[in-house]
Design a protein around this motif. Structure first.
Motif, mmCIF file in Angstrom:
data_model
loop_
_atom_site.group_PDB
_atom_site.id
_atom_site.type_symbol
_atom_site.label_atom_id
_atom_site.label_comp_id
_atom_site.label_asym_id
_atom_site.label_seq_id
_atom_site.Cartn_x
_atom_site.Cartn_y
_atom_site.Cartn_z
ATOM 1 N N SER A 636 0.806 -1.214 0.000
ATOM 2 C CA SER A 636 0.000 0.000 0.000
ATOM 3 C C SER A 636 0.842 1.270 0.000
ATOM 4 N N PHE A 637 0.224 2.385 -0.426
ATOM 5 C CA PHE A 637 0.845 3.700 -0.264
ATOM 6 C C PHE A 637 0.868 4.121 1.202
ATOM 7 N N ASP A 638 0.011 3.546 2.018
ATOM 8 C CA ASP A 638 0.009 3.811 3.452
ATOM 9 C C ASP A 638 1.131 3.021 4.115
ATOM 10 N N ASP A 639 2.027 3.712 4.801
ATOM 11 C CA ASP A 639 3.161 3.018 5.420
ATOM 12 C C ASP A 639 2.840 2.483 6.807
ATOM 13 N N GLY A 640 1.622 2.734 7.277
ATOM 14 C CA GLY A 640 1.203 2.156 8.547
ATOM 15 C C GLY A 640 1.642 2.913 9.778
ATOM 16 N N THR A 641 2.327 4.036 9.623
ATOM 17 C CA THR A 641 2.831 4.760 10.796
ATOM 18 C C THR A 641 1.787 5.663 11.433
ATOM 19 N N ASP A 642 0.768 6.054 10.686
ATOM 20 C CA ASP A 642 -0.286 6.936 11.187
ATOM 21 C C ASP A 642 -1.538 6.099 11.425
ATOM 22 N N THR A 643 -1.889 5.892 12.693
ATOM 23 C CA THR A 643 -3.041 5.040 13.012
ATOM 24 C C THR A 643 -4.365 5.685 12.627
ATOM 25 N N GLY A 644 -4.357 6.962 12.289
ATOM 26 C CA GLY A 644 -5.583 7.622 11.859
ATOM 27 C C GLY A 644 -5.921 7.366 10.402
ATOM 28 N N ILE A 645 -4.999 6.763 9.669
ATOM 29 C CA ILE A 645 -5.224 6.471 8.252
ATOM 30 C C ILE A 645 -5.739 5.050 8.089
ATOM 31 N N MET A 646 -6.778 4.911 7.281
ATOM 32 C CA MET A 646 -7.319 3.585 6.967
ATOM 33 C C MET A 646 -7.142 3.336 5.484
ATOM 34 N N ARG A 647 -7.265 2.089 5.076
ATOM 35 C CA ARG A 647 -7.046 1.701 3.685
ATOM 36 C C ARG A 647 -8.374 1.323 3.042
ATOM 37 N N LEU A 648 -8.724 2.058 2.009
ATOM 38 C CA LEU A 648 -9.994 1.870 1.315
ATOM 39 C C LEU A 648 -9.829 0.924 0.136
ATOM 40 N N VAL A 649 -10.676 -0.102 0.090
ATOM 41 C CA VAL A 649 -10.756 -1.032 -1.036
ATOM 42 C C VAL A 649 -11.988 -0.676 -1.858
ATOM 43 N N THR A 650 -11.834 -0.463 -3.167
ATOM 44 C CA THR A 650 -13.009 -0.223 -4.001
ATOM 45 C C THR A 650 -13.513 -1.545 -4.572
ATOM 46 N N LEU A 651 -14.839 -1.670 -4.659
ATOM 47 C CA LEU A 651 -15.494 -2.934 -4.977
ATOM 48 C C LEU A 651 -16.505 -2.765 -6.105
ATOM 49 N N ARG A 652 -16.865 -3.872 -6.719
ATOM 50 C CA ARG A 652 -18.016 -3.945 -7.608
ATOM 51 C C ARG A 652 -19.104 -4.769 -6.923
ATOM 52 N N SER A 653 -20.345 -4.439 -7.220
ATOM 53 C CA SER A 653 -21.462 -5.209 -6.681
ATOM 54 C C SER A 653 -21.828 -6.330 -7.643
ATOM 55 N N ASN A 654 -22.699 -7.223 -7.208
ATOM 56 C CA ASN A 654 -23.116 -8.295 -8.112
ATOM 57 C C ASN A 654 -24.166 -7.803 -9.111
#
Length: 760
Positions: A636-654
């Motif tokens: 990820s582009f998120d290095d994990g050092t900032d606990t306020g940052i979350m990682r968003l996964v984009t999805l498709r529906s059925n």
């Protein structure tokens, strides 16, 4: 229009009566019930037409109904009774239509005539084909070739794609970005470095011989439902299937095959995944490193006790390069770091490794959950490393299997839709067509967007697709798009890209694959390539939606004749009259892949292109399969050092195919009535002090001077790893910076977008 979402966990299997009910609903909605007979008789059958939405392979002995829920919906939408005529545009200004949703725009129906945007009235007005081609040709002749983009969506046939890439090169550039740039370009970069081929090594028959399947980042129930038929047969032999995916998806859990009356009557599902592991977004490299570490430990034990080794050292020594460095990296990586980055326990990863170690023939499936990360190339190459450790490439029942989305996105690249000149036989084309092809690499999708933003791109020709909705950074791109001199869109239905107008904008309506393509020599055949490199013929069976439609080859030829000087070596009119002549040209340019092309059209199950790695021939820089070291444990582009940052996964529906939204429901995830939702781990929501169902805002954690922020999202507690969020594509695309893409491949990093979540 949608309102607030309703959520109730879906407790039924994938497929089954839920699938049947959904299909009936869409057939009625599109007034396409009468096409159902043809769907059973002709869909994905020899002598019939190939699905427009699915790239999964077609068996030589098809099922009675050789289609899935998604493929049937795509066909109902293609063959809808709804029409977008000139009268429709008389009633609706473009500025009004811009307020419509993606669903409502495409639900309006099929385009029936060529149209040109009239700024004075803010409406599209009908235009003749002759006038459209003449004006587009004149405008393209006034453009500098290096500033013109020839984009291709993944649904065009091999014949159309070959003609289109030749048009671009005769015009003077290699600016041929395509939808592969946004999904599996990572595969096209990673696999050649590892095993010497840009495509997978698995054929459908390998699934009858495998005794273990690994899957990473692939939601089979939504993105390749026909694969479930094959997986069900695999499970009938008690073969383990080990799944790694951040969300628990119903397609991997339970499946009732609508073609099995006994299962339908009893609603008795097949359990698909035998192990289900949920890594955090971006944690797949760490998970695979953990599996590799466990394999090394199992092999160490076997050596000490005199047992059968887990590693295939004969294969490693004869066929691979770089194992010693890879082994050293895995041994020095500690379990504490692996667990922290993957979000999975040591016990889970050791369990997966033990199951893998006991198998003799293993297939590894993956999707965009691996490719759409900063280190997407490392993701894919790490999965290859796992296979190489045990010699699981180049033998029956084993291999690497990327699952593509669009029905011919892989085939387009095969016949020349590529911005990279090294992938195209330019010398052969120069000899055949008597011209000097441009030798500079062209622009891929991200580079085309950068050129539009910078003002160096003046014209865009789109062969299908909904470019502005599919790409990242919607807001920036829509503003820049209006500065283009020319936008030409070959399309079947209306979408948002058509409504963000350039200086001059044309809509050129075309046939769909299931419609009869009648030319001078009679009804035509087109071809496409599936995910396993098999080539299939397709014959339309339905009356065209309008007498004013042209086929894609006819449109490409019309543009070519309008913009290019006459060339006796390129008889556009003859090619349009008989597509078999185009296939002869493809064979001349790509003889290794397409020998006897016209004579092999109707081989049941298609014919396979040769893939050297299937025979353990490695066309790499070392002449061997290469172990590649990952650059980090997190992709990820998120290095994990900032606990306020979350990682968003984009999805498709059925109820979706790419940017086409069939409905606002996502039955398999239990979400109904809205797509403006964010799935969140309950502990994360409580940590942030947000109530259940709260309305929230996402803001991209990127320090580039651009604020990317979207509100109006409804939070839904979901079975998802802590620190990971999920939301729908394309709605969340404005949150993805254009520059956040996979290193090397430039595939947008849509599966672990660093964001901050706040109350609204």
């Amino acid at each position: 229009m949608p309102g607030r979402a309703r959520y109730q966990r879906y407790g039924q299997p994938t497929g089954g009566w839920g699938s049947v009910k959904s299909l009936v609903k869409q057939a009625v909605k599109q007034q396409a019930v009468s096409t159902s007979v043809s769907l059973v008789r002709d869909h994905n059958k020899t002598g019939g037409y190939m699905c427009t939405s699915c790239a999964w392979t077609k068996p030589a002995e098809p099922h009675l109904a050789e289609f899935c829920e998604n493929g049937a919906k795509a066909t109902f939408w293609d063959l809808t009774a709804r029409r977008v005529t000139p009268a429709f545009f008389d009633q609706h200004r473009v500025s009004e239509l811009l307020e419509w949703s993606d669903h409502d725009l495409e639900n309006a129906g099929r385009l029936t005539q060529p149209m040109r945007y009239d700024p004075a009235s803010d409406r599209y007005r009908p235009v003749s084909w002759e006038e459209a081609f003449a004006d587009i040709g004149a405008r393209l002749r006034d453009c500098a070739p290096e500033g013109v983009i020839f984009y291709a969506s993944g649904r065009a046939s091999l014949e159309t794609s070959f003609m289109y890439q030749l048009l671009a090169r005769l015009y003077g550039n290699n600016n041929l970005p395509d939808s592969s740039n946004m999904c599996h370009e990572t595969t096209s970069v990673a696999l050649p470095e590892s095993i010497g081929t840009p495509v997978g090594t698995v054929l459908l028959e390998d699934f009858t011989r495998t005794d273990c399947i690994l899957s990473f980042g692939q939601n089979v129930g939504t993105n390749a439902p026909r694969l479930l038929h094959t997986l069900q047969q695999v499970r009938s032999r008690d073969v383990p299937i080990i799944v790694f995916n951040p969300l628990r998806e119903r397609g991997w859990e339970e499946f009732v095959n609508p073609q099995h009356p006994g299962q339908m009557l009893t609603n008795s599902p097949t359990r698909i995944a035998t192990q289900y592991h949920q890594p955090r977004a971006g944690g797949d490299i760490a998970a695979m490193t953990g599996m590799a570490k466990a394999l090394l430990a199992l092999d160490d034990d076997a050596v000490m006790t005199g047992g059968r080794r887990v590693l295939d050292m004969d294969f490693i020594n004869r066929h691979t390069q770089g194992f010693a460095s890879f082994e050293a990296m895995v041994r020095r990586t500690g379990w504490q770091q692996i667990v922290a980055e993957s979000g999975l326990s040591q016990t889970m990863l050791e369990e997966a490794a033990r199951t893998y170690a006991q198998a003799q023939a293993v297939i590894a499936i993956y999707g965009m959950g691996l490719t759409q990360h900063k280190l997407g190339v490392d993701n894919v190459q790490m999965l290859v490393n796992l296979l190489l450790m045990r010699g699981q490439i180049g033998k029956p029942g084993a291999g690497i299997c990327p699952v593509r989305g669009h029905s011919n996105v892989q085939g387009q690249r095969t016949v020349g839709i590529a911005e990279k000149t090294a992938l195209v036989p330019l010398d052969r084309m120069a000899d055949l067509y008597g011209f000097a092809p441009p030798r500079e690499d062209g622009m891929n999708t991200v580079e085309a967007c950068e050129g539009i933003l910078a003002g160096t791109v003046s014209a865009f020709v789109g062969l299908g697709g909904n470019f502005l909705r599919a790409i990242p950074d919607h807001d920036l791109m829509e503003k820049a798009w209006r500065t283009l001199d020319l936008s030409v869109q070959v399309a079947t239905k209306l979408n948002r890209t058509h409504l963000v107008t350039a200086g001059t904008t044309y809509l050129l309506p075309t046939l769909v694959r299931s419609e009869i393509d009648e030319q001078a020599s009679g009804p035509q055949i087109v071809t496409m390539e599936d995910s396993t490199t098999r080539i299939h013929a397709s014959r339309g069976k339905h009356k065209p939606a309008s007498p004013h439609l042209l086929s894609e080859p006819a449109i490409v030829a019309g543009l070519a004749k309008a913009v290019l000087p006459a060339n006796p070596n390129v008889p556009w009119d003859q090619w349009v009259a008989d597509y078999a002549l185009v296939r002869d040209e493809i064979e001349k340019c790509f003889p290794e892949d397409f020998h006897s092309f016209n004579r092999r059209l109707d081989i049941p199950g298609g014919f396979a292109r040769p893939v050297p790695a299937r025979e353990r021939v490695w066309e790499t820089d070392t002449g061997k399969a290469n172990f590649k070291l990952p650059r980090a444990l997190s992709a990820s582009f998120d290095d994990g050092t900032d606990t306020g940052i979350m990682r968003l996964v984009t999805l498709r529906s059925n109820d979706q195919f790419n940017t086409t939204i069939y409905d606002y429901d996502d039955r398999l995830r239990g979400i109904h009535g809205s797509r403006m939702v964010i799935l969140i781990n309950r502990e994360d929501r409580m940590r942030l002090g947000l109530p259940d169902g709260a309305t929230a805002r996402l803001t991209t954690a990127a320090d580039d001077g651009v604020r990317r922020s979207m509100g109006g999202f409804q939070l839904i507690d979901y079975d998802i790893p802590r620190g990971t969020l999920a939301g729908y594509y394309p709605e969340c695309n404005p949150l993805i910076p254009l520059w956040q893409h996979a290193e090397e491949s430039k595939t947008p990093a849509a599966k672990s977008v660093p964001v901050r979540l706040t109350a609204e």
